[in-house]
Design a protein around this motif. Structure first.
Motif, mmCIF file in Angstrom:
data_model
loop_
_atom_site.group_PDB
_atom_site.id
_atom_site.type_symbol
_atom_site.label_atom_id
_atom_site.label_comp_id
_atom_site.label_asym_id
_atom_site.label_seq_id
_atom_site.Cartn_x
_atom_site.Cartn_y
_atom_site.Cartn_z
ATOM 1 N N LYS B 2 8.517 8.495 -19.911
ATOM 2 C CA LYS B 2 8.339 7.425 -20.884
ATOM 3 C C LYS B 2 6.908 6.917 -20.876
ATOM 4 C CE LYS B 2 12.952 5.577 -21.148
ATOM 5 N NZ LYS B 2 13.784 4.404 -21.023
ATOM 6 N N ARG B 3 6.547 6.269 -21.944
ATOM 7 C CA ARG B 3 5.234 5.661 -22.024
ATOM 8 C C ARG B 3 5.098 4.640 -20.884
ATOM 9 N NH1 ARG B 3 2.859 1.505 -24.790
ATOM 10 N NH2 ARG B 3 4.840 0.737 -25.571
ATOM 11 N N ARG B 4 3.913 4.545 -20.368
ATOM 12 C CA ARG B 4 3.675 3.639 -19.231
ATOM 13 C C ARG B 4 4.064 2.205 -19.578
ATOM 14 N NH1 ARG B 4 0.813 4.263 -15.096
ATOM 15 N NH2 ARG B 4 -0.087 6.160 -15.939
ATOM 16 N N ASP B 5 4.780 1.598 -18.701
ATOM 17 C CA ASP B 5 5.100 0.188 -18.899
ATOM 18 C C ASP B 5 3.948 -0.674 -18.405
ATOM 19 O OD1 ASP B 5 8.118 1.374 -18.052
ATOM 20 O OD2 ASP B 5 7.978 0.081 -19.810
ATOM 21 N N PHE B 6 3.816 -1.792 -19.039
ATOM 22 C CA PHE B 6 2.766 -2.707 -18.611
ATOM 23 C C PHE B 6 3.289 -3.637 -17.526
ATOM 24 C CE2 PHE B 6 1.431 -1.354 -22.765
ATOM 25 C CZ PHE B 6 0.098 -1.044 -22.535
ATOM 26 N N LEU B 7 2.465 -3.907 -16.605
ATOM 27 C CA LEU B 7 2.868 -4.774 -15.498
ATOM 28 C C LEU B 7 2.103 -6.071 -15.585
ATOM 29 C CD1 LEU B 7 2.643 -2.197 -12.628
ATOM 30 C CD2 LEU B 7 4.641 -2.858 -13.948
ATOM 31 N N LYS B 8 2.816 -7.133 -15.385
ATOM 32 C CA LYS B 8 2.147 -8.419 -15.228
ATOM 33 C C LYS B 8 1.963 -8.652 -13.739
ATOM 34 C CE LYS B 8 5.136 -10.680 -17.886
ATOM 35 N NZ LYS B 8 5.854 -11.831 -18.392
ATOM 36 N N THR B 9 0.794 -8.978 -13.333
ATOM 37 C CA THR B 9 0.611 -9.234 -11.917
ATOM 38 C C THR B 9 0.074 -10.636 -11.702
ATOM 39 O OG1 THR B 9 -1.572 -8.287 -11.966
ATOM 40 C CG2 THR B 9 0.204 -6.837 -11.291
ATOM 41 N N GLY B 10 0.581 -11.280 -10.710
ATOM 42 C CA GLY B 10 0.061 -12.558 -10.280
ATOM 43 C C GLY B 10 -0.457 -12.339 -8.884
ATOM 44 N N ALA B 11 -1.043 -13.328 -8.313
ATOM 45 C CA ALA B 11 -1.544 -13.143 -6.957
ATOM 46 C C ALA B 11 -1.057 -14.272 -6.078
ATOM 47 C CB ALA B 11 -3.059 -13.104 -6.967
ATOM 48 N N LEU B 12 -0.663 -13.975 -4.903
ATOM 49 C CA LEU B 12 -0.412 -14.995 -3.912
ATOM 50 C C LEU B 12 -0.789 -14.425 -2.576
ATOM 51 C CD1 LEU B 12 3.266 -15.405 -2.879
ATOM 52 C CD2 LEU B 12 2.299 -13.364 -3.828
ATOM 53 N N GLN B 71 2.778 0.792 -8.897
ATOM 54 C CA GLN B 71 2.181 -0.538 -8.735
ATOM 55 C C GLN B 71 0.814 -0.419 -8.068
ATOM 56 O OE1 GLN B 71 3.482 -2.915 -10.295
ATOM 57 N NE2 GLN B 71 5.173 -3.894 -9.221
ATOM 58 N N LEU B 72 0.743 0.445 -7.059
ATOM 59 C CA LEU B 72 -0.534 0.643 -6.371
ATOM 60 C C LEU B 72 -1.563 1.245 -7.334
ATOM 61 C CD1 LEU B 72 0.947 1.989 -3.021
ATOM 62 C CD2 LEU B 72 -0.314 -0.169 -3.289
ATOM 63 N N ASP B 73 -1.101 2.143 -8.179
ATOM 64 C CA ASP B 73 -1.976 2.752 -9.179
ATOM 65 C C ASP B 73 -2.500 1.684 -10.137
ATOM 66 O OD1 ASP B 73 -3.087 5.105 -10.523
ATOM 67 O OD2 ASP B 73 -1.636 4.686 -12.119
ATOM 68 N N THR B 74 -1.626 0.801 -10.565
ATOM 69 C CA THR B 74 -2.031 -0.289 -11.461
ATOM 70 C C THR B 74 -3.054 -1.196 -10.777
ATOM 71 O OG1 THR B 74 0.152 -0.225 -12.455
ATOM 72 C CG2 THR B 74 -1.159 -2.197 -12.865
ATOM 73 N N ALA B 75 -2.804 -1.488 -9.491
ATOM 74 C CA ALA B 75 -3.743 -2.322 -8.745
ATOM 75 C C ALA B 75 -5.101 -1.633 -8.625
ATOM 76 C CB ALA B 75 -3.169 -2.634 -7.367
ATOM 77 N N SER B 76 -5.083 -0.308 -8.443
ATOM 78 C CA SER B 76 -6.331 0.463 -8.369
ATOM 79 C C SER B 76 -7.085 0.411 -9.683
ATOM 80 C CB SER B 76 -6.025 1.932 -8.070
ATOM 81 O OG SER B 76 -5.733 2.101 -6.722
ATOM 82 N N GLN B 77 -6.329 0.530 -10.760
ATOM 83 C CA GLN B 77 -6.929 0.525 -12.089
ATOM 84 C C GLN B 77 -7.601 -0.818 -12.367
ATOM 85 O OE1 GLN B 77 -3.995 1.448 -15.036
ATOM 86 N NE2 GLN B 77 -5.479 2.182 -16.527
ATOM 87 N N ALA B 78 -6.983 -1.887 -11.867
ATOM 88 C CA ALA B 78 -7.478 -3.242 -12.159
ATOM 89 C C ALA B 78 -8.679 -3.608 -11.305
ATOM 90 C CB ALA B 78 -6.355 -4.252 -11.965
ATOM 91 N N PRO B 80 -11.708 -1.998 -8.677
ATOM 92 C CA PRO B 80 -12.357 -0.846 -8.009
ATOM 93 C C PRO B 80 -12.308 -0.942 -6.486
ATOM 94 C CG PRO B 80 -13.783 -1.766 -9.734
ATOM 95 C CD PRO B 80 -12.611 -2.686 -9.605
ATOM 96 N N ALA B 81 -12.365 -2.157 -5.948
ATOM 97 C CA ALA B 81 -12.327 -2.291 -4.491
ATOM 98 C C ALA B 81 -10.979 -1.821 -3.947
ATOM 99 C CB ALA B 81 -12.594 -3.743 -4.092
ATOM 100 N N THR B 82 -9.907 -2.143 -4.685
ATOM 101 C CA THR B 82 -8.582 -1.682 -4.271
ATOM 102 C C THR B 82 -8.501 -0.164 -4.382
ATOM 103 O OG1 THR B 82 -7.612 -3.755 -4.990
ATOM 104 C CG2 THR B 82 -6.098 -1.905 -4.728
ATOM 105 N N ALA B 83 -9.061 0.368 -5.456
ATOM 106 C CA ALA B 83 -9.049 1.825 -5.643
ATOM 107 C C ALA B 83 -9.728 2.522 -4.466
ATOM 108 C CB ALA B 83 -9.750 2.183 -6.957
ATOM 109 N N LYS B 84 -10.859 1.964 -4.025
ATOM 110 C CA LYS B 84 -11.582 2.561 -2.905
ATOM 111 C C LYS B 84 -10.801 2.407 -1.607
ATOM 112 C CE LYS B 84 -16.136 2.354 -0.581
ATOM 113 N NZ LYS B 84 -15.707 3.363 0.348
ATOM 114 N N LEU B 85 -10.223 1.225 -1.415
ATOM 115 C CA LEU B 85 -9.430 0.979 -0.211
ATOM 116 C C LEU B 85 -8.307 2.014 -0.092
ATOM 117 C CD1 LEU B 85 -8.912 -1.166 2.133
ATOM 118 C CD2 LEU B 85 -7.236 -2.194 0.576
ATOM 119 N N LEU B 86 -7.613 2.246 -1.208
ATOM 120 C CA LEU B 86 -6.490 3.193 -1.175
ATOM 121 C C LEU B 86 -6.981 4.627 -1.013
ATOM 122 C CD1 LEU B 86 -4.160 1.651 -3.938
ATOM 123 C CD2 LEU B 86 -4.020 1.360 -1.462
#
Lengths: 522, 178
Positions: B2-12, B71-78, B80-86
């Motif tokens: 299926k087409r990628r679903d969009f994720l809403k992310t908040g932070a805590l 979810q991790l992929d979405t976080a990477s996309q959002a 760059p620091a997360t992308a590098k960390l992973l």
């Protein structure tokens, strides 16, 4: 809803709209006073609440950064989240579970009765149970507390059935579905409990008392209340005589506003209340407003807590129905033979799977933890709430370098468990496990404290100005038109859930403020 | 797919780590490897095995864990620091003398993860997994959690007091429902 002018110096300004501030606002409006109620959070409603633990946490919780220090496990597990309280209209009455217990007579006199507990900064309250009894009665009636005012108890859920059977098998006598500010019958336009669960996420049925949909609308109906959500108070200002004159706040767009005031009542919960006083220092009050005693921020208490979960061969589904569905009261008295001063209550607690995974053992992973979570449907839970010792070194202080988005120092919360707290927790863990073992638990789990919801004592009441921040009315010793109106004024924590006492003190404070205003003493 | 679903992310902040909170759980079919925006196939495969070892549930098929990897992929996309960390974390896991992480035995994988459990990489993966795996209604169903009951009027008529393996408390302790 009315609108008061920023330069109207006849208004009472209340900071915070929870159990203390929301109640006080209504009580003062009912007595004809004009009130500006400043609340940092947004206004939600039963319609906008979500039965979703993570969503509601992000919607309701106070998430501004705080730091922690001390030997409590919170500093390791949740270093930037010492407290699980709310930033929303209604404050933490949106999140609370509803347990409404009066303090006991001896809990007002712990310095006298517990004698010297080494390292504890104990002090007798400047008031007694007898002083509060008439106001407790008013609070119970206002909040519709079950087992008072001829209101029946709530029906027990599965989690309570496990607690009841286990507790009575080990010999406990006072075990019932509690005194709860949750309607067991429709009352005052609010429905009876739907047994939704999700009490912590905002009660969608409105059966649980919250200032959001009781006190605040009643105050609005008087035409005297000007509620301003999304208003973060930054500073209380004073004149040359040392009288509070105005309150500086950032409105929803971040613009600074200065509201004049006849008097100011602070009810921002026990971290933000002392932080505001400390951030209001001036040349006249160099150590913070109303802090000649040096006690502002000190004696931070958070109750001796912890949970015990039991796993059984058969299903429980603890999350169905009220979260605090029942109580064991036999351990709440003073009995030094147990090896500690003070007492505690055992109350059922339940978490949904998302928060069970987050809180049962923060940081844990791997096969054993996953296997515990697979037992989720067969789990029962209880929470310990006991008296913790005030210690002067347990304190809310201003961070030396970190600032919030308004440029003000963020709070640091330091807490070391007192040996008395540790002894009580360990004893309570064993008693809780014994209750579940008595009904066939295959496994019991001792769960460390969650971020604190019962934050108390950082601006405590005292007879003598040198021992505390405010007098028996919550009026600060140093600034006579400045009041502490939340749990910060607790002299000691007592082994009972604090909301009923916060509401009671607010009703009593309203009488005093109205009288002092009439006599033109303020 | 299926087409990628969009994720809403908040932070805590939980356990000192920023946690991505899912607003919507993406749909993933059990029999297909999802497409990723930033993660390379080998990275995604490594993270799949890793997330399974962190919270291993035999009752869950790979689809539940692929959602975490998304979810991790979405976080990477959002970020760059997360992308590098992973990416760096995965590379390190795959550089062991025992070979690629995905090819290791269960016990070897566990040992490898124990060796890195205090790293920001591990804690990022764990915290995202904690907040997304156990917030997935499909996982609730598999693990026996019924979730919200508002749409059916609460549990008051749906089993809040149906436990029958212990005696009912007396009415003095637990009154009958209204």
């Amino acid at each position: 809803m009315s609108k008061h002018e920023l330069n109207d110096d006849s208004v009472v300004v209340i900071v915070g709209s929870g159990a203390g501030g929301g109640t006080l606002a209504n009580e003062l409006c009912q007595r004809g006073l004009k009130v500006v109620l400043l609340e940092a959070g947004q206004r939600q409603s039963t319609a906008t609440f979500h039965n979703d633990e993570w969503f509601a946490f992000n919607q309701l919780a106070w998430l501004d950064k705080r730091t922690t220090s001390g030997n409590w496990r919170i500093a390791k597990d949740f270093p930037n989240l010492p407290a699980w309280i709310c930033k929303t209209v209604g404050g933490t009455t949106v999140h609370w579970a509803g347990a409404s217990l009066r303090l006991k007579e001896h809990e007002f006199k712990t310095k006298t009765i517990y004698s010297d507990v080494k390292g504890a900064n104990l002090l007798d309250w400047p008031i007694t149970l007898a002083d509060l009894e008439p106001y407790y009665a008013k609070a119970e009636n206002k909040m519709g507390v079950t087992r008072t005012n001829d209101i029946p108890g709530l029906p027990g859920n599965n989690n309570f059935k496990v607690m009841y059977n286990g507790a009575t098998r080990v010999g406990y006598k006072t075990v019932h579905t509690g005194r709860m500010a949750i309607n067991s019958r429709p009352r005052e336009g609010r429905s009876a409990c739907w047994q939704l669960g999700f009490c912590f996420q905002g009660c969608k049925s409105g059966a649980k008392w919250s200032t959001l949909y009781t006190e605040i609308p009643k105050a609005e109906a008087t035409g005297k209340l000007d509620l301003r959500p999304q208003s973060m108070v930054l500073q209380i200002q004073h004149d040359k005589s040392g009288k509070a004159t105005s309150v500086l706040y950032a409105d929803k767009d971040g613009n600074h506003q200065l509201q004049k005031a006849r008097l100011v009542c602070v009810a921002g919960n026990s971290i933000e209340t002392p932080r505001l006083l400390l951030n209001s220092s001036s040349s006249m009050f160099p150590h913070g407003l109303a802090n000649s005693s040096g006690q502002v921020g000190k004696n931070y208490m958070r109750h001796t807590t912890g949970s015990v979960f039991g796993v059984f061969k058969e299903p429980v589904h603890m999350y169905r129905g009220t979260v605090m569905a029942g109580i064991v009261q036999d351990e709440n008295g003073m009995n030094p033979s147990r090896g500690f001063a003070g007492g505690f209550e055992l109350e059922t607690i339940a978490l949904g799977l998302p928060f069970a995974a987050a809180f049962l053992n923060p940081g844990a992973w791997g096969r054993d933890y996953a296997s515990l979570l697979e037992d989720f449907p067969n789990m029962a839970g209880m929470w310990i709430v006991g008296e913790d010792m005030p210690q002067e070194s347990n304190a809310v202080t201003l961070h030396p370098s970190e600032k919030d988005k308004f440029g003000l120092p963020i709070p640091n919360v330091h807490y070391d468990d007192h040996p008395n707290d540790i002894a009580m927790r360990n004893y309570a863990f064993k008693r809780g496990a014994a209750i579940y073992d008595a009904v066939g638990a295959t496994r019991t789990v001792e769960v460390p404290p969650y971020p604190s919801t019962h934050n108390l004592g950082t601006c405590r009441q005292s007879e003598l100005p040198r021992d505390g921040v405010c007098n028996k009315w919550g009026q600060t010793h140093d600034v006579k038109n400045l009041f502490i109106s939340d749990g910060s004024q607790f002299t000691t924590s007592a082994g009972e859930n604090p909301t009923l006492t916060i509401v009671t003190l607010a009703i009593r404070q309203a009488d005093y403020i109205a009288e002092q205003c009439t006599k033109r003493n303020i | 797919m299926k087409r990628r679903d969009f994720l809403k992310t908040g932070a805590l902040v939980v356990a000192g780590t920023a946690v991505a909170i899912t607003g919507l759980i993406p749909e993933v079919r059990a029999d297909a490897v999802p497409a990723f925006a930033t993660l390379k196939p080998e990275e995604a495969e490594t993270l799949l095995k890793m997330t399974r070892q962190i919270y291993p549930h035999s009752k869950l098929d790979d689809a539940a864990y692929w959602k975490v990897v998304k979810q991790l992929d979405t976080a990477s996309q959002a970020d760059p620091a997360t992308a590098k960390l992973l990416a760096d974390g995965v590379a390190q896991l795959n550089s062991s003398s025992s070979g690629k992480f995905a090819g290791m035995s269960d016990n070897q994988q566990l040992d490898a993860l124990k060796g890195i459990e205090n790293t920001p990489f591990f804690q990022k993966v764990q915290s995202v997994e904690l907040a997304s795996l156990y917030n997935d209604p499909a996982v609730w169903k598999a693990l026996g959690y019924q979730g919200p009951a508002y749409s059916i009027g609460g549990y008051v008529h749906h089993g809040f007091n149906d436990l029958a393996w212990l005696p009912d408390p007396p009415e003095s302790a637990s009154p009958k429902p209204a």
